[in-house]
Design an enzyme around this catalytic site. Structure first.
Site, PDB file in Angstrom:
ATOM      1  N   TYR A  79     -27.132 -35.528  20.305  1.00 15.43           N
ATOM      2  CA  TYR A  79     -27.763 -36.446  21.254  1.00 15.43           C
ATOM      3  C   TYR A  79     -28.919 -37.192  20.574  1.00 15.43           C
ATOM      4  O   TYR A  79     -29.705 -36.614  19.826  1.00 15.43           O
ATOM      5  CB  TYR A  79     -28.279 -35.705  22.476  1.00 15.43           C
ATOM      6  CG  TYR A  79     -27.194 -35.180  23.389  1.00 15.43           C
ATOM      7  CD1 TYR A  79     -25.856 -35.509  23.202  1.00 15.43           C
ATOM      8  CD2 TYR A  79     -27.503 -34.344  24.458  1.00 15.43           C
ATOM      9  CE1 TYR A  79     -24.870 -35.021  24.040  1.00 15.43           C
ATOM     10  CE2 TYR A  79     -26.521 -33.848  25.307  1.00 15.43           C
ATOM     11  CZ  TYR A  79     -25.204 -34.188  25.092  1.00 15.43           C
ATOM     12  OH  TYR A  79     -24.227 -33.701  25.920  1.00 15.43           O
ATOM     13  N   LEU A 133     -21.282 -37.863  38.717  1.00 14.43           N
ATOM     14  CA  LEU A 133     -21.149 -39.128  39.439  1.00 14.43           C
ATOM     15  C   LEU A 133     -20.087 -40.026  38.799  1.00 14.43           C
ATOM     16  O   LEU A 133     -19.963 -41.192  39.160  1.00 14.43           O
ATOM     17  CB  LEU A 133     -22.487 -39.870  39.501  1.00 14.43           C
ATOM     18  CG  LEU A 133     -23.671 -39.108  40.090  1.00 14.43           C
ATOM     19  CD1 LEU A 133     -24.868 -40.032  40.263  1.00 14.43           C
ATOM     20  CD2 LEU A 133     -23.309 -38.437  41.403  1.00 14.43           C
ATOM     21  N   LEU A 158     -19.830 -44.197  39.250  1.00 15.50           N
ATOM     22  CA  LEU A 158     -18.876 -44.662  40.245  1.00 15.50           C
ATOM     23  C   LEU A 158     -19.132 -44.048  41.612  1.00 15.50           C
ATOM     24  O   LEU A 158     -18.889 -44.678  42.644  1.00 15.50           O
ATOM     25  CB  LEU A 158     -17.449 -44.326  39.782  1.00 15.50           C
ATOM     26  CG  LEU A 158     -16.307 -45.050  40.485  1.00 15.50           C
ATOM     27  CD1 LEU A 158     -16.304 -46.522  40.121  1.00 15.50           C
ATOM     28  CD2 LEU A 158     -14.969 -44.417  40.116  1.00 15.50           C
ATOM     29  N   GLY A 214     -22.946 -44.824  44.648  1.00 14.96           N
ATOM     30  CA  GLY A 214     -23.243 -45.941  45.542  1.00 14.96           C
ATOM     31  C   GLY A 214     -23.178 -47.280  44.853  1.00 14.96           C
ATOM     32  O   GLY A 214     -23.928 -48.206  45.183  1.00 14.96           O
TER      33      GLY A 214
END
Length: 329
Positions: A53, A217, A221, A224
């Site tokens: 990362y 999420l 998508l 909201g």
């Protein structure tokens, strides 16, 4: 804060996992530290990262940000269940040496020492294999991990992105060695992507692994996206935009947001709360870029989803069905 045990271990972890993938690339160090402090203050004790990362030239930067946070003291490291990962290529640009990635005993040994240095700690609570390595036998992988456990540098091992049969293979090999084996699996799992229910989650449950879903999420998508687009005129981007180009997917997302409007619920918080109702799930990974996003994720812990709502979500995003019945013609 709600806590649970990580798989068949005695380790108690929060039911949300703080993912740090955005620390460095999108969130600067001071803001990252502030988010970590807020998370700990809220009782969230499970933090997930990976050696790669930071990405590109900044691989390892996210672990360094965590390390500088631990170095501030105040019990930060002691209050944190720390998870990181090994597999990705950590070679500097132009370095031809062939053992900078995957799960050879040599790379595991080198990678854990490098992660410990960046994280400024003497041990990793959960050391995860970021992907399957088809070139390295599990006997070699477990030999390397067993040494790290004996040295106190690693407490538990977990997997990420493993299919069900690899979870079985890994733990059967560990059992023959008299070792604990995998205690967790980090997999892609959310309302819009439920294939993990066919083999991965049943395998994890059979072997006593905690399930740690990533992308809860589904790349935004389920957060909201259409509602935000209508309110702010901000168009979806990245994977969300690609998905919404599919008419059927767009209709699903619209039905999802309409259903939640009816119940007065926020999409992102509901998607997280749904995962917390799923059998075998320890806690989803949330990757807040801001303090406000962390606050929203924490609110999901307090949501109680009605049977009516759960049934409605299943209608919009039907899963594959129970295993092994889902495999029947």
């Amino acid at each position: 804060m709600k806590y649970t045990q990580l798989g068949r271990t005695g380790l108690k972890v929060s039911r949300l996992v703080l993912g740090t993938m955005n620390f460095g690339p999108q969130t600067d160090e001071p803001t990252s530290h502030a988010i970590l402090d807020s998370a700990i203050d809220a009782g969230l004790n499970f933090v997930d990262t990976a050696n790669v990362y930071g990405w590109g030239e900044n691989k390892g930067r996210t672990e360094e940000i965590l390390g500088s946070w631990f170095a501030q003291g105040g019990g930060r490291r002691e209050k944190t269940v720390l998870a990181t990962k090994v597999y990705g290529n950590m070679a500097a640009e132009g370095d031809p040496w062939p053992n900078h990635d995957r799960l050879s005993a040599l790379n595991i040994r080198r990678a854990v020492e490098a992660s410990l240095k960046r994280l400024r700690t003497d041990h990793i609570d959960l050391y995860q294999f970021h992907h399957v390595d088809r070139r390295t036998p599990f006997e070699e992988i477990w030999q390397a991990v067993d040494v790290l456990i004996q040295q106190g540098k690693v407490l538990y091992a977990g997997s990420s992105n493993f299919p069900g049969y690899k979870i079985a293979q890994a733990n059967e090999t560990a059992a023959r060695r008299g070792a604990v084996g995998l205690v967790s699996e980090q997999c892609l799992y959310n309302l819009a992507e439920r294939r993990a229910e066919m083999e991965v989650i049943p395998a994890a449950q059979e072997y006593g692994l905690g399930v740690i879903p990533w992308s809860p999420l589904h790349g935004g998508l389920l957060g909201g996206v259409l509602k935000k687009q209508a309110k702010n005129g901000r168009r979806a981007s990245g994977r969300s935009a690609d998905s919404l180009a599919n008419t059927a997917v767009r209709a699903q997302v619209q039905a999802y947001e309409d259903l939640l409007d009816k119940h007065g619920l926020e999409p992102g918080e509901t998607a997280l709360a749904w995962l917390l109702t799923r059998p075998g799930v320890t806690g989803p990974i949330v990757g807040p870029r801001t303090a406000e996003q962390l606050e929203s994720a924490l609110r999901a812990l307090e949501l109680e989803l009605s049977e009516e709502l759960l049934a409605g979500l299943d209608e919009i995003f039907p899963g594959p069905g129970p295993s092994p019945e889902a495999f029947a013609w």
